[in-house]
Design a protein around this motif. Structure first.
Motif, short mmCIF file in Angstrom:
data_model
loop_
_atom_site.label_atom_id
_atom_site.label_comp_id
_atom_site.label_asym_id
_atom_site.label_seq_id
_atom_site.Cartn_x
_atom_site.Cartn_y
_atom_site.Cartn_z
N GLU A 1 5.42 -45.18 17.72
CA GLU A 1 6.86 -45.36 17.67
C GLU A 1 7.51 -44.03 18.03
O GLU A 1 7.05 -42.98 17.60
CB GLU A 1 7.31 -45.80 16.27
CG GLU A 1 6.89 -47.19 15.90
CD GLU A 1 7.39 -47.59 14.53
OE1 GLU A 1 8.31 -46.92 14.01
OE2 GLU A 1 6.84 -48.54 13.97
N GLY A 2 8.54 -44.09 18.80
CA GLY A 2 9.26 -42.88 19.16
C GLY A 2 8.58 -42.10 20.25
O GLY A 2 7.85 -42.63 21.07
N GLY A 3 8.79 -40.81 20.21
CA GLY A 3 8.24 -39.95 21.25
C GLY A 3 9.29 -39.68 22.32
O GLY A 3 10.35 -40.30 22.36
N GLN A 4 9.00 -38.72 23.12
CA GLN A 4 9.94 -38.38 24.19
C GLN A 4 9.16 -37.89 25.39
O GLN A 4 8.26 -37.06 25.27
CB GLN A 4 10.91 -37.28 23.71
CG GLN A 4 11.94 -36.91 24.74
CD GLN A 4 12.94 -35.92 24.18
OE1 GLN A 4 13.04 -35.74 22.98
NE2 GLN A 4 13.69 -35.28 25.06
N VAL A 5 9.51 -38.40 26.51
CA VAL A 5 8.91 -37.96 27.77
C VAL A 5 9.64 -36.70 28.20
O VAL A 5 10.86 -36.61 28.08
CB VAL A 5 9.06 -39.07 28.84
CG1 VAL A 5 8.49 -38.61 30.17
CG2 VAL A 5 8.38 -40.34 28.38
N PRO A 6 8.92 -35.68 28.70
CA PRO A 6 9.62 -34.47 29.14
C PRO A 6 10.56 -34.77 30.31
O PRO A 6 10.30 -35.64 31.13
CB PRO A 6 8.48 -33.53 29.57
CG PRO A 6 7.29 -34.38 29.74
CD PRO A 6 7.48 -35.60 28.91
#
Length: 81
Positions: A36-41
């Motif tokens: 769940e979540g996370g962020q791509v650069p």
């Protein structure tokens, strides 16, 4: 056919990537274990400018006179008459 496509596609892809200036503007973060979540650069990509145009020019091309051996013999016989 696949090999020919690969031989054309790979250099084109490499050239396209080499013509870009890529700067990382923000750090990436791995997602949590529960996926769940996370962020791509995020990346700021500035591709190079290419100006393509056409210009009409007149070019003088030299003429080449190439005689075959049969033509040379015919000219020699004509010169002897």
């Amino acid at each position: 056919m696949k090999l020919a496509t690969g031989l054309i596609l790979v250099p084109a892809l490499v050239l396209g990537l080499a013509a870009c200036d890529v700067k990382k503007t923000e750090e990436g973060k791995l997602p949590d274990v529960d996926v769940e979540g996370g962020q791509v650069p995020k990346y700021d990509v500035d591709a190079g400018d290419v100006d393509v145009g056409t210009e009409k020019k007149e070019i003088t091309v030299p003429t080449v006179d190439a005689d075959t051996p049969a033509q040379d013999e015919a000219e020699e016989k004509a010169g002897q008459d």
